[in-house]
Write a protein that holds these residues in place. Sequence first.
Motif, PDB file in Angstrom:
ATOM      1  N   GLN A  44       0.835  -1.200   0.000  1.00  0.00           N
ATOM      2  CA  GLN A  44       0.000   0.000   0.000  1.00  0.00           C
ATOM      3  C   GLN A  44       0.870   1.251   0.000  1.00  0.00           C
ATOM      4  O   GLN A  44       1.937   1.283   0.622  1.00  0.00           O
ATOM      5  N   PRO A  45       0.438   2.304  -0.684  1.00  0.00           N
ATOM      6  CA  PRO A  45       1.214   3.558  -0.688  1.00  0.00           C
ATOM      7  C   PRO A  45       1.148   4.258   0.661  1.00  0.00           C
ATOM      8  O   PRO A  45       0.268   3.964   1.479  1.00  0.00           O
ATOM      9  N   GLY A  46       2.084   5.157   0.893  1.00  0.00           N
ATOM     10  CA  GLY A  46       2.038   5.979   2.091  1.00  0.00           C
ATOM     11  C   GLY A  46       3.096   5.682   3.128  1.00  0.00           C
ATOM     12  O   GLY A  46       3.275   6.456   4.070  1.00  0.00           O
ATOM     13  N   ALA A  47       3.811   4.562   2.987  1.00  0.00           N
ATOM     14  CA  ALA A  47       4.923   4.235   3.889  1.00  0.00           C
ATOM     15  C   ALA A  47       6.202   4.239   3.055  1.00  0.00           C
ATOM     16  O   ALA A  47       6.357   3.411   2.151  1.00  0.00           O
ATOM     17  N   ASP A  48       7.104   5.160   3.338  1.00  0.00           N
ATOM     18  CA  ASP A  48       8.232   5.413   2.436  1.00  0.00           C
ATOM     19  C   ASP A  48       9.384   4.436   2.579  1.00  0.00           C
ATOM     20  O   ASP A  48      10.190   4.293   1.670  1.00  0.00           O
ATOM     21  N   THR A  49       9.508   3.778   3.724  1.00  0.00           N
ATOM     22  CA  THR A  49      10.637   2.884   3.961  1.00  0.00           C
ATOM     23  C   THR A  49      10.127   1.541   4.494  1.00  0.00           C
ATOM     24  O   THR A  49       8.994   1.450   4.986  1.00  0.00           O
ATOM     25  N   PRO A  50      10.951   0.488   4.428  1.00  0.00           N
ATOM     26  CA  PRO A  50      10.539  -0.787   5.021  1.00  0.00           C
ATOM     27  C   PRO A  50      10.200  -0.684   6.508  1.00  0.00           C
ATOM     28  O   PRO A  50       9.279  -1.358   6.986  1.00  0.00           O
ATOM     29  N   VAL A  51      10.926   0.154   7.241  1.00  0.00           N
ATOM     30  CA  VAL A  51      10.611   0.331   8.663  1.00  0.00           C
ATOM     31  C   VAL A  51       9.218   0.929   8.817  1.00  0.00           C
ATOM     32  O   VAL A  51       8.415   0.479   9.645  1.00  0.00           O
ATOM     33  N   ASP A  52       8.912   1.938   8.000  1.00  0.00           N
ATOM     34  CA  ASP A  52       7.593   2.556   8.066  1.00  0.00           C
ATOM     35  C   ASP A  52       6.501   1.560   7.672  1.00  0.00           C
ATOM     36  O   ASP A  52       5.397   1.578   8.233  1.00  0.00           O
ATOM     37  N   GLN A  53       6.795   0.702   6.712  1.00  0.00           N
ATOM     38  CA  GLN A  53       5.826  -0.315   6.311  1.00  0.00           C
ATOM     39  C   GLN A  53       5.526  -1.256   7.477  1.00  0.00           C
ATOM     40  O   GLN A  53       4.360  -1.598   7.738  1.00  0.00           O
ATOM     41  N   ALA A  54       6.574  -1.679   8.185  1.00  0.00           N
ATOM     42  CA  ALA A  54       6.397  -2.573   9.326  1.00  0.00           C
ATOM     43  C   ALA A  54       5.662  -1.877  10.466  1.00  0.00           C
ATOM     44  O   ALA A  54       4.765  -2.465  11.094  1.00  0.00           O
TER      45      ALA A  54
END
Length: 254
Positions: free
Chosen positions: A96-106
């Motif tokens: 999904q869009p809106g999380a710029d980095t893997p850390v933000d995705q997690a």
Amino acid sequence: IGAMSEPMVSYDNVGFYLLSQEVSKHIKVVQSGQGADEVFAGYHWYPPMLGATDPVETYAKAFFDRSHATLKTQLNGAYMADTDVSRALVEAHFAQPGADTPVDQALRLDSQVMLIDDPVKRVDNMTMAWGLEARVPFLDHELVELAGRIPPEHKLAQGGKGVLKEAARLVIPSEVIDRKKGYFPVPALKYIQGPYLEMVREALTNQTARDRGLFDRGYLDTLFADPTQHITPLRGSELWQVAVLEMWMQQHGV
């Protein structure tokens, strides 16, 4: 188990239940630190996400207790999903869009899905079992929104929760902030022996369990043969985890 709204295998349940029982004798509302790890990156699986080339695989290695292939050897085939739905869930959220980095995705996945369906629900169930209300100031929506705008490296600093620790140093001693992360260990349910072994054996071998046939009989026999040795990658007892699921279904008439 009667207080659980759904099966919960974490040993924290026992600690929270007993703690709530005692605290409720004196006060009726408490503040809980739930959410700080998921909002400010305090868990061990966040640092490996920084710069991960395959974020889903990196997350799965740190977070998943069983692979889909392993689960096939443990569940009765009639109960097995055809596809790895757990991994698919992570893949869908990470895409999904809106999380710029893997850390933000997690962090987004953990704060929007994992946190709600595990630690918050766990504490809510165990506190309300004793009429104790637990409030969660770290999950104030404005604080969570602010944390979401902070670059991940600032949250990962100082072993995790860096920005929170820096703010807290103004009012809390460093020996409290920098102490080793603590949990509620329950050795009797991790290395199961004696009366607890008999309790889970009865639950998994009684007629109700046999009629349900959720778990592969050979797998259960392996666990019963050496119950203290079958520990998951995330350091939980395989026997306790399968027993909680079966005991919960029996107690709640599923």
